[in-house]
Scaffold this active site. Structure first.
Site, PDB file in Angstrom:
ATOM      1  N   SER A 132      15.862  21.907 -14.840  1.00 12.38           N
ATOM      2  CA  SER A 132      14.517  22.879 -15.184  1.00 12.38           C
ATOM      3  C   SER A 132      14.737  24.029 -15.500  1.00 12.38           C
ATOM      4  CB  SER A 132      13.217  23.260 -13.842  1.00 12.38           C
ATOM      5  OG  SER A 132      12.682  24.531 -14.099  1.00 12.38           O
ATOM      6  N   LYS A 153      16.567  21.981  -9.965  1.00 12.79           N
ATOM      7  CA  LYS A 153      16.177  20.723  -9.863  1.00 12.79           C
ATOM      8  C   LYS A 153      16.345  20.238 -11.210  1.00 12.79           C
ATOM      9  CE  LYS A 153      11.568  20.023 -10.674  1.00 12.79           C
ATOM     10  NZ  LYS A 153       9.738  19.901 -10.642  1.00 12.79           N
ATOM     11  N   GLU A 192       9.882   9.138 -16.665  1.00 10.09           N
ATOM     12  CA  GLU A 192       8.228   9.713 -17.030  1.00 10.09           C
ATOM     13  C   GLU A 192       7.397   9.210 -18.159  1.00 10.09           C
ATOM     14  OE1 GLU A 192       7.598  13.845 -14.844  1.00 10.09           O
ATOM     15  OE2 GLU A 192       9.275  13.161 -15.392  1.00 10.09           O
ATOM     16  N   HIS A 236       1.018  -1.260   0.024  1.00 13.06           N
ATOM     17  CA  HIS A 236       0.361  -0.424  -0.055  1.00 13.06           C
ATOM     18  C   HIS A 236       0.952   1.260   0.183  1.00 13.06           C
ATOM     19  CE1 HIS A 236      -3.203  -2.453   0.843  1.00 13.06           C
ATOM     20  NE2 HIS A 236      -2.124  -3.395   2.246  1.00 13.06           N
TER      21      HIS A 236
END
Ligand code: ARG
Length: 467
Positions: free
Chosen positions: A287, A293, A300, A166
């Site tokens: 970024s 970043k 992704e 979970h």
């Protein structure tokens, strides 16, 4: 070679005998597949050479015509490979483009190549050959990905991390064990690939339009020449079957799902909150506005490519589901789905292999997280069963009280004083502290397939012998 100018009203170039006028511009646009099936040129030419050779061997065409045909086809192969071939949409598809060019190169002998075959068995052959090669490539790429995981698993057979259910901390495991879970997944994918290669290893050529042919062809000869185990057995099924393409897409969809789950874990692990792994510069992006970043874009995109692959599978299943036997033109739409999915799958496996090989594993962060969240609570319960003779349910209850106490004090189970543990259950001794560390917890799980480093090493040895 004909060019792309569309003279819709001239007599049809390909089947002029029956047709007084050429196709409407829209007809040509919806009908043509050359834009994508030119990818099959090498398979088409290989298939034609095998077919012509067999026709001559059987005395169906002369040896001279066969030689001209083979020579012409080899010329076309090098023209296409060197970019000196002009594909024509008026000629519809790769088969007609090659045949028309052959006629220009060698004259009337070219007209004998299509004896005892149809584009229906021809396209089934070309596409099968292409899918077979793609499956072989996929098999190799999966082997590379498995090898990357085996190396990381070996390196981290003892590195402790939290195991989750979970997405909540459950019990400590090793990072090596977690890596080996992916080896199992990609190992199953590879087994499916091997099975699919076996399934499709039958040659369609010679099924002709759908009914076979009256010419004395030798389908075993062409099957052998093209590297197939044997010819297909039923000519109707042969030209109407696209199971091999659907199997490829199904396998791609399942492998894509695995890759996407891995991508998701990498996205989570590389957040500053988790900090379990750091992606290499080679597999992340910055970024344009936030200098701090480092984004897991490749992971992704792997997650997203899976959506495309699933779409292709559903598209082809839907294309095929209503078709009466045998061939229908709907089936021409099979190729773009498979080509697109193959490209996505290759990219996804390659990107993941790179990420897994390159990522830096932060074992200190993993270990700290492994000890938080009372991850050794089950070990305390097991100790009570083993050392104090409690039934597991009672031990579960006692442990629950210890966890509640630790939670109220804001400390770990291993930080609770013995006197306070004994107040919960008098049989607890200071020996209990031996099982409350994450290392002891992991080392104790020696059951077959468990997370103990010794067990993980056994799993690695099993797969090393098979990779
Ligand atoms: N371009 C066609 C396809 O990809 C080739 C087969 C055409 N056969 C036919 N009878 N029209 O399916």
């Amino acid at each position: 070679m004909a060019d792309d100018t569309t003279d819709t009203k001239s007599s049809n170039q390909m089947w002029g005998g029956r047709f007084a006028s050429g196709p409407d511009a829209i007809m040509e646009e919806i009908n043509a597949s050359i834009g994508f099936d030119k990818k099959l040129f090498a398979q088409d030419i290989r298939g034609s050479i095998a077919h012509a050779t067999m026709l001559a061997h059987q005395g169906i065409i002369s040896a001279e015509d066969k030689d001209k045909i083979v020579h012409g086809l080899n010329t076309i192969l090098s023209e296409i490979e060197s970019g000196n071939f002009e594909f024509s949409r008026q000629l519809e598809d790769i088969h007609m483009n090659v045949e028309a060019r052959l006629a220009t190169l060698i004259g009337p002998a070219a007209g004998r190549l299509h004896t005892a075959r149809s584009r229906n068995d021809q396209v089934a052959l070309d596409f099968r050959l292409w899918v077979k090669e793609e499956l072989q490539k996929t098999e190799q790429m999966l082997t590379g990905l498995i090898a990357a995981f085996l190396d990381r698993a070996e390196e981290h057979a003892e590195s402790v991390m939290p195991g989750f259910t979970h997405l909540q901390t459950a019990q400590p495991v090793t990072f090596g064990h977690h890596c080996m879970a992916y080896v199992e997944m990609f190992g199953r994918d590879r087994a499916r690939v091997r099975h699919a290669i076996e399934h499709l290893d039958e040659s369609p050529i010679g099924a002709a339009a759908l009914a076979g042919t009256g010419y004395p062809i030798d389908r075993h000869m062409t099957a052998k020449a093209l590297g197939f185990r044997e010819p297909t057995r039923n000519s109707i099924d042969t030209v109407s079957d696209r199971d091999f393409a659907i199997e490829f897409l199904s396998i791609a969809a399942i492998a894509g799902m695995h890759l996407s789950r891995l991508a998701e874990e990498i996205v989570i692990w590389s957040t500053s909150q988790f900090g379990f792994v750091r992606l290499s510069d080679a597999f992340s992006t910055g970024s344009s506005i936030m200098p701090q970043k480092k984004n897991p874009d490749a992971a992704e995109l792997v997650r997203a490519k899976t959506g495309r692959i699933n779409g292709s599978l559903v598209a082809l299943l839907t294309i095929m589901k209503g078709l009466p036997l045998a061939y229908s033109k709907d089936m021409q739409e099979d190729k773009e789905q498979v080509f697109d999915a193959a490209e996505s799958l290759e990219l996804a496996i390659a990107a993941m292999t790179g990420m897994v090989r390159d990522m830096t594993v932060n074992t200190a962060r993993m270990k700290a997280a492994a000890g938080s969240g009372y991850s050794t609570a089950t070990d305390l319960a097991d100790w009570l069963v083993r050392e104090a003779g409690l039934p597991f349910r009672d031990a579960h209850h006692v442990t629950g009280r210890a966890v509640a106490l630790a939670e109220s004090k804001g400390c770990d189970l291993s930080e609770l004083p013995l006197s306070e543990l004994q107040a919960i259950h008098s049989d607890i001794t200071d020996k209990v502290y031996d099982v409350l560390t994450v290392e002891a917890s992991v080392a104790s799980r020696k059951s077959f397939g468990g997370t103990a480093p010794s067990e993980v090493r056994r799993q690695i040895a099993f797969w090393r012998a098979r990779n």
